[in-house]
Design a protein around this motif. Structure first.
Motif, mmCIF file in Angstrom:
data_model
loop_
_atom_site.group_PDB
_atom_site.id
_atom_site.type_symbol
_atom_site.label_atom_id
_atom_site.label_comp_id
_atom_site.label_asym_id
_atom_site.label_seq_id
_atom_site.Cartn_x
_atom_site.Cartn_y
_atom_site.Cartn_z
ATOM 1 N N VAL A 36 1.083 -1.197 -0.154
ATOM 2 C CA VAL A 36 -0.226 0.012 0.075
ATOM 3 C C VAL A 36 0.820 1.103 -0.096
ATOM 4 O O VAL A 36 1.776 1.261 0.887
ATOM 5 C CB VAL A 36 -1.063 0.056 1.179
ATOM 6 N N TYR A 37 0.789 2.246 -1.032
ATOM 7 C CA TYR A 37 1.464 3.391 -1.117
ATOM 8 C C TYR A 37 0.664 4.577 -1.111
ATOM 9 O O TYR A 37 -0.520 4.630 -1.354
ATOM 10 C CB TYR A 37 2.323 3.393 -2.618
ATOM 11 N N CYS A 38 1.300 5.669 -0.851
ATOM 12 C CA CYS A 38 0.610 6.826 -1.293
ATOM 13 C C CYS A 38 1.362 7.419 -2.343
ATOM 14 O O CYS A 38 2.726 7.773 -2.316
ATOM 15 C CB CYS A 38 0.731 8.044 0.000
ATOM 16 N N ILE A 50 9.116 -0.090 -3.859
ATOM 17 C CA ILE A 50 9.566 1.337 -3.791
ATOM 18 C C ILE A 50 9.905 2.143 -5.011
ATOM 19 O O ILE A 50 9.991 3.323 -5.354
ATOM 20 C CB ILE A 50 9.608 1.662 -2.353
ATOM 21 N N GLU A 51 11.118 1.560 -5.240
ATOM 22 C CA GLU A 51 11.930 2.214 -6.322
ATOM 23 C C GLU A 51 11.318 2.261 -7.827
ATOM 24 O O GLU A 51 11.230 3.072 -8.163
ATOM 25 C CB GLU A 51 13.427 1.481 -6.525
ATOM 26 N N GLN A 52 10.768 1.262 -8.160
ATOM 27 C CA GLN A 52 9.586 1.167 -9.069
ATOM 28 C C GLN A 52 8.761 2.292 -9.194
ATOM 29 O O GLN A 52 8.351 2.879 -10.153
ATOM 30 C CB GLN A 52 9.365 -0.270 -9.849
ATOM 31 N N GLY A 58 7.253 9.275 -9.827
ATOM 32 C CA GLY A 58 8.080 10.717 -9.357
ATOM 33 C C GLY A 58 8.351 10.389 -7.710
ATOM 34 O O GLY A 58 8.252 9.131 -7.052
ATOM 35 N N SER A 59 9.119 11.287 -7.313
ATOM 36 C CA SER A 59 9.777 10.936 -6.068
ATOM 37 C C SER A 59 8.608 10.978 -4.735
ATOM 38 O O SER A 59 8.949 10.758 -3.792
ATOM 39 C CB SER A 59 10.895 12.073 -5.644
ATOM 40 N N ASP A 60 7.535 11.631 -5.065
ATOM 41 C CA ASP A 60 6.598 11.746 -3.897
ATOM 42 C C ASP A 60 5.869 10.493 -3.901
ATOM 43 O O ASP A 60 4.528 10.412 -4.201
ATOM 44 C CB ASP A 60 5.349 12.969 -4.405
ATOM 45 N N VAL A 61 6.392 9.626 -3.228
ATOM 46 C CA VAL A 61 5.928 8.180 -2.989
ATOM 47 C C VAL A 61 6.145 7.640 -1.650
ATOM 48 O O VAL A 61 7.448 7.965 -1.167
ATOM 49 C CB VAL A 61 6.183 7.083 -3.965
ATOM 50 N N CYS A 62 5.396 7.267 -0.928
ATOM 51 C CA CYS A 62 5.638 6.675 0.386
ATOM 52 C C CYS A 62 4.947 5.476 0.673
ATOM 53 O O CYS A 62 3.912 5.112 -0.040
ATOM 54 C CB CYS A 62 5.216 7.595 1.704
ATOM 55 N N GLN A 63 5.640 4.467 1.180
ATOM 56 C CA GLN A 63 5.139 3.208 1.433
ATOM 57 C C GLN A 63 4.583 2.904 2.951
ATOM 58 O O GLN A 63 5.219 3.458 3.672
ATOM 59 C CB GLN A 63 6.302 2.240 1.445
#
Length: 90
Positions: A36-38, A50-52, A58-63
């Motif tokens: 589950v990501y934002c 997470i890297e994919q 873009g870089s605005d991703v959190c796990q």
């Protein structure tokens, strides 16, 4: 005649050189992980790491949390954020 064929067969089998094949250790298969990501201010459940996800969004991703079943990941997203597609922030 039959004995001659058996002898020729045995000789031809013995003439094949033995090929050694290096043994490889058996590797256990990793179970598929659903996380589950934002991403882009929305909850998303994905099998990407997470890297994919950062490459795709873009870089605005959190796990948040990972599961081995898609339904468990969806349940987590529903209980904690209101479901896939709900608003979120990192």
């Amino acid at each position: 005649m039959r004995a001659r064929h058996l002898v020729l067969l045995a000789v031809s089998v013995l003439a094949i050189p033995a090929v050694s094949v290096p043994l490889q250790k058996a590797r256990a298969l990793e179970p598929e992980r659903y996380t589950v990501y934002c991403a882009n201010d929305r909850i998303e459940v994905s099998f990407w790491d997470i890297e994919q996800m950062k490459v795709r969004n873009g870089s605005d991703v959190c796990q948040f949390q990972s599961y081995t079943s898609y339904s468990s990941a969806l349940n987590f997203a529903q209980k904690n954020f209101g479901g896939e597609g709900a608003d979120c922030s990192c």
